[in-house]
Design an enzyme around this catalytic site. Sequence first.
Site, PDB file in Angstrom:
ATOM      1  N   ASP A 102       0.973  -1.687  -0.048  1.00 18.52           N
ATOM      2  CA  ASP A 102      -0.318  -0.224  -0.111  1.00 18.52           C
ATOM      3  C   ASP A 102       0.798   1.030  -0.059  1.00 18.52           C
ATOM      4  OD1 ASP A 102      -2.360  -1.479   0.010  1.00 18.52           O
ATOM      5  OD2 ASP A 102      -2.931  -1.178   1.994  1.00 18.52           O
ATOM      6  N   GLU A 187     -10.720  -8.471   0.195  1.00 21.17           N
ATOM      7  CA  GLU A 187     -10.632  -9.642   0.097  1.00 21.17           C
ATOM      8  C   GLU A 187     -11.316 -10.226   1.136  1.00 21.17           C
ATOM      9  OE1 GLU A 187      -6.062 -10.457  -0.636  1.00 21.17           O
ATOM     10  OE2 GLU A 187      -6.427 -10.678   0.984  1.00 21.17           O
ATOM     11  N   THR A 343      -4.957 -15.734  -4.508  1.00 24.89           N
ATOM     12  CA  THR A 343      -4.054 -14.648  -4.875  1.00 24.89           C
ATOM     13  C   THR A 343      -2.921 -15.921  -4.817  1.00 24.89           C
ATOM     14  OG1 THR A 343      -3.754 -14.420  -2.245  1.00 24.89           O
ATOM     15  CG2 THR A 343      -4.780 -12.923  -3.855  1.00 24.89           C
ATOM     16  N   GLU A 381      -3.962 -14.027  -9.809  1.00 18.99           N
ATOM     17  CA  GLU A 381      -3.134 -12.974  -8.848  1.00 18.99           C
ATOM     18  C   GLU A 381      -2.070 -13.047  -8.712  1.00 18.99           C
ATOM     19  OE1 GLU A 381      -4.989  -9.486  -6.473  1.00 18.99           O
ATOM     20  OE2 GLU A 381      -6.152 -10.001  -7.686  1.00 18.99           O
ATOM     21  N   LEU A 384       3.265 -10.940  -4.417  1.00 23.36           N
ATOM     22  CA  LEU A 384       3.293  -9.688  -4.921  1.00 23.36           C
ATOM     23  C   LEU A 384       4.580  -9.445  -6.773  1.00 23.36           C
ATOM     24  CD1 LEU A 384       5.838 -11.227  -2.270  1.00 23.36           C
ATOM     25  CD2 LEU A 384       4.658  -9.770  -1.925  1.00 23.36           C
TER      26      LEU A 384
END
Length: 496
Positions: A102, A187, A343, A381, A384
């Site tokens: 973030d 999420e 993820t 996805e 990192l």
Amino acid sequence: MASLDKNMLLNYVPVYVMLPLGVVSVNNVFEDPEGLKEQLVQLREAGVDGVMVDVWWGIIEQKGPKQYDWSAYKSLFQLVQECGLKLQAIMSFHQCGGNVGDVVNIPIPQWVLDIGESDPDIFYTNRSGTRDKEYLTIGVDNKPIFHGRTAIEVYSDYMKSFRENMSDFLKSEVIIDIEVGLGPAGELRYPSYPQNQGWVFPGIGEFQCYDKYLKAEFKAAAARAGHSEWELPDDAGTYNDVPESTEFFKTNGTYLTEKGKFFLTWYSNQLLNHGDEILDEANKAFLGCKVNLAIKVSGIHWWYKAQNHAAELTAGYYNLDDRDGYRPIAKMVSRHHASLNFTCLEMRDSEQSSDAQSGPQELYAQVLSGGWRENIEVAGENALSRYDATAYNQIILNARPQGVNKDGPPKHRMYGVTYLRLSDELLQQSNFDIFKKFVVKMHADQDYCEDPQEYNHGIPPLKRSEPKIPVDVLNEATKPIPPFPWDSETDMKVDG
């Protein structure tokens, strides 16, 4: 060389790229359209199918209840359309800031935070009473304390306003995906491992159900079960503990007792119900639109190989070696004709430190297989940003675990993969060269295909959700089934 072969096209997996978190600023300004246009043109030329963007609640409804301002996002969507890209829009009902990666700070709307001043229990709370202002607690989903609206009504109104204001982009089928944010980082989970409260990998995290609303719900549930003496756990440790140092997660710990199982079932079912209710509202809001609804599930791979799966349990995924915590989510998602986005696709067990008992490969095999078994589409996805062949090859392997089928559709294929994230670093020549190879390999060595029908991705108008699935039917999906087989490496390597 890339071409268009009808059978190989059926192996095509579209690639999307996440836009920077602050592409629309916290003040609701689309700040650098020229700079972004340059980058989008590069993505389009590389064969990328589309982009994903967070549509922040904290930006759109910041001026007051039902005072929506979509203007900056309209300009952004217009640009995406002009660049010939498709769009995945995330209904981001969480705060940006305080999690991995973030780089900007976008709180939830100030008028909501103001309500939290007089009633701090609207936020998730850990056992020591620390509040997490990233996302509203599930406990207020149906409490009309937001100027007469419940949290679910607030989310529902937001999605209806999005549909109304973005109807042109929905009609022209530029927007193909609506991902519904259901918790921190968008999420479906509890904020069990907040970095801004000092959590450090691989801490087990903490349960987040000690606000007065969830406390009361737990007490009522325990009383109905004939155990009014049961309280919420007080022996599960703190954020950075290891499982064995706690009474709750240690070998033969509380989590295996009748009381522990009751709590974990309640805690995970609250989350399931939260996702179910909001997806139902999303389904109503986008009914008839040619869009794919989606939710995101977090890849909590640390302590996966420990018997207690502690980090998953604190996040609300009641997953153990003899209990599948993810297939019930896939089953719930199926009733809304939605898909599941997962993820950590780039990770391999061998890259993780052994003391975290990490199992990303077993985890995504379990989650993706569960989705396919429930006949829903699964997308994914990376967790990192990575720019190396090893990571790309791992993502391609997960997109087609049994490889390509030269005679038609592959046995299993992910619906799409979204790469995290667009940046100057990604576009550096050497990084971008290998990324372009990744796109071609995801497309099964085919050129960019403009018509999703060609690779079986045509999107029909969204139908109304099926009837609610009874809890006992959801519970049947907790029975573990071995995952589908995975090849040891992909047959479409970027460096092959």
